[in-house]
Design an enzyme around this catalytic site. Structure first.
Site, short mmCIF file in Angstrom:
data_model
loop_
_atom_site.label_atom_id
_atom_site.label_comp_id
_atom_site.label_asym_id
_atom_site.label_seq_id
_atom_site.Cartn_x
_atom_site.Cartn_y
_atom_site.Cartn_z
N LYS A 79 36.69 28.82 41.32
CA LYS A 79 37.45 27.86 40.41
C LYS A 79 36.58 26.79 39.96
O LYS A 79 35.61 26.12 40.78
CB LYS A 79 38.56 27.30 41.15
CG LYS A 79 39.60 26.71 40.23
CD LYS A 79 40.84 26.15 41.12
CE LYS A 79 41.70 25.22 40.47
NZ LYS A 79 42.94 24.97 41.04
N SER A 154 47.32 25.89 38.94
CA SER A 154 46.24 25.49 38.19
C SER A 154 45.25 26.67 38.23
O SER A 154 44.32 26.72 37.52
CB SER A 154 45.62 24.21 38.46
OG SER A 154 45.13 24.26 39.98
N SER A 178 49.05 25.81 43.64
CA SER A 178 48.27 26.07 42.60
C SER A 178 47.37 27.51 42.99
O SER A 178 46.69 27.97 42.21
CB SER A 178 47.20 25.17 42.16
OG SER A 178 47.98 24.09 41.71
#
Length: 485
Positions: A79, A154, A178
């Site tokens: 990420k 996210s 997330s």
């Protein structure tokens, strides 16, 4: 049969038996990225050259019989809020569009020590603020099951890449859901560890008392492997817990006889899609058939969790994001009139609307005259929410419910309605506030879209969660289904 259809242990066996090479694994990933990512948009940065160089070096070691780490040769995505030395880390923000870190996050160091190959950096909501991946300042990621729907956020890029076969596993971060919510929307496995189990050093901070890094994988066994590699105390992280890391792989026994499951009535009430509820109840029936028992319980302060979370997370975000000022790193505004104008223009140009919204909310909650009424009150409610979990865990081994109240929604359908968007995390936020571990696994489908089952455990009892999730997997086929891109 695609290489992506193998579990991580199966790929290891094939590597050790010289049936495949690390270069083969990278080739397959690059091929899938080339075929699908123009539609899915899971990646922000693809490091094909670096991945191929790493693959050649690992293949040389494989040929010579050298040492091999736990995740030897497995290509993964990271990420884009986890810093990677020499590889651009943007947090999906224009503010960091030119930021190349000079060090690795602790989890990245651990992955390198385990001989993982880094494919690139995954798309996300800007600074991890969002639940749909539509807040990326570059482009939204799309759900591989339906390209007109969101992948969740996210960590939407991280989940979509695994679902689309563009990475063998990925790392995400979870502040209020997330990892788990996008895992649910994309039909993959997402684990949020106990707060403090995995180092946050090198994770660009959103809300420091909530942020946790965890794996997103195709199945539970793979999740146990990745967690084994990244868990453990880190002196560089002041919130890191000094606890022993058990052998997570040995917990995958397939046995749940006598397991005591609590099912909060608040998690199956109003607002939960009937088909989602039906899938969760069917999953409980499956576990019951394997010897587990379940009862309905109450977590009475659940209704206050969303308000509590957004006050606390926004307050911490306002404090953490003060470091982005156009002076030390990141984008700097052109031709400012003075220092204050430099701050103002850099932050105006660098931050997107959702980040600005949360900075404003957090600054207000922390301001003189409002601190006690909002931030302090929210901290007290957080204690009550944690106490709810503690009391339930006195009599039960795990808590189970849906991961999200609905399946993935259409792109653009909620982007102008922040409150509705925030409520999508209503079932994951209480877990984050309590700091306990939780995992989302596929448990069904509603109108062709995946449904996630959330398994919540006691602090630092990831082994129990993995055991229950793995046992469920062994008796169902949901985790084997893949989107047709």
């Amino acid at each position: 049969m695609s290489l992506f259809d193998n579990t991580l242990p199966q790929l290891h066996n094939r590597l050790n038996n010289k049936e495949i090479s690390v270069t083969d694994l990278v080739d397959e990933a690059v091929k899938k990225i080339g075929a699908h990512d123009d539609k899915v948009k899971a990646y922000l940065t693809i490091d094909e050259e670096g991945a191929r160089t790493s693959a050649r070096n690992l293949d040389d070691r494989l040929a010579s019989g050298g040492e091999r780490g736990l995740l030897f040769g497995l290509p993964a995505g990271i990420k884009d809020n986890i810093v990677t030395e020499g590889l651009r880390t943007t947090c999906a923000s224009q503010f960091l569009s030119n930021f190349n870190p000079v060090y690795d996050a602790t989890v990245v160091k651990k992955l390198r020590a385990a001989d993982v190959v880094t494919l690139g950096k995954m798309n996300m909501d800007e600074f991890a603020m969002g639940g749909s991946n539509e807040n990326s300042s570059y482009y939204p990621t799309r759900n591989p099951w339906d390209l007109e729907r969101v992948p969740g956020g996210s960590s939407g890029g991280s989940a979509a890449a695994v679902a689309a076969g563009e990475a063998y596993f990925t790392l995400g971060s979870d502040t209020g859901g997330s990892i788990r919510q996008p895992a649910s929307y994309c039909g993959v496995v997402g684990l949020k560890p106990t707060y403090g189990l995995v180092s946050r050093f090198g994770l660009v901070a959103f809300a420091s008392s909530l942020d946790q890094i965890g794996p997103i994988t195709k199945n539970v066994e793979d999740s146990a492997y990745v967690l084994q590699a990244i868990a453990g105390y880190d002196a560089m992280d002041s919130t890191s817990a000094k606890v022993d890391v058990p052998d997570y792989l040995s917990s995958l026994t397939g046995e749940v006889k006598g397991l005591r499951i609590a099912v909060p009535k608040e998690y199956l009430g109003d607002g939960v899609d009937p088909q989602v509820k039906e899938s969760v109840l069917a999953a409980l029936k499956t576990l019951e058939g394997m010897g587990a028992v379940w009862e309905e319980v109450s977590l009475p302060h659940t209704e206050y969790a969303v308000a509590t979370y957004y006050l606390l997370a926004s307050s911490e975000a306002a404090s953490n994001l003060a470091r982005f000022d156009g002076v030390r790193y990141g984008v700097r505004a052109d031709n400012p009139e003075n220092l204050l104008d430099l701050y103002h223009q850099s932050r105006t140009q660098g931050f997107g609307p959702e980040v600005k919204r949360r900075i404003m909310l957090g600054t207000y909650a922390l301001s003189s005259g409002y601190y006690d009424a909002y931030y302090l009150k929210a901290q007290k409610v957080r204690t009550l929410i944690k106490r709810d979990f503690d009391q339930v865990f006195e009599n039960y081994d795990v808590i189970i419910g849906p991961t999200a109240p609905t399946t993935a929604f259409k792109l653009g359908s909620q982007v102008d309605d922040p409150l509705t968007m925030y409520l999508n995390d209503i079932l994951t936020i209480p877990v984050s506030l309590a700091g306990v571990p939780a995992m989302s696994i596929p448990c069904g489908f509603a109108e062709g879209m995946p449904v996630g089952l959330q398994i919540i455990g006691k602090p630092f009892d990831e082994a129990q969660i993995l055991r229950v999730a793995h046992a469920f997997e062994q008796n169902t086929e949901f985790h084997k289904q893949r989107p047709q891109l």
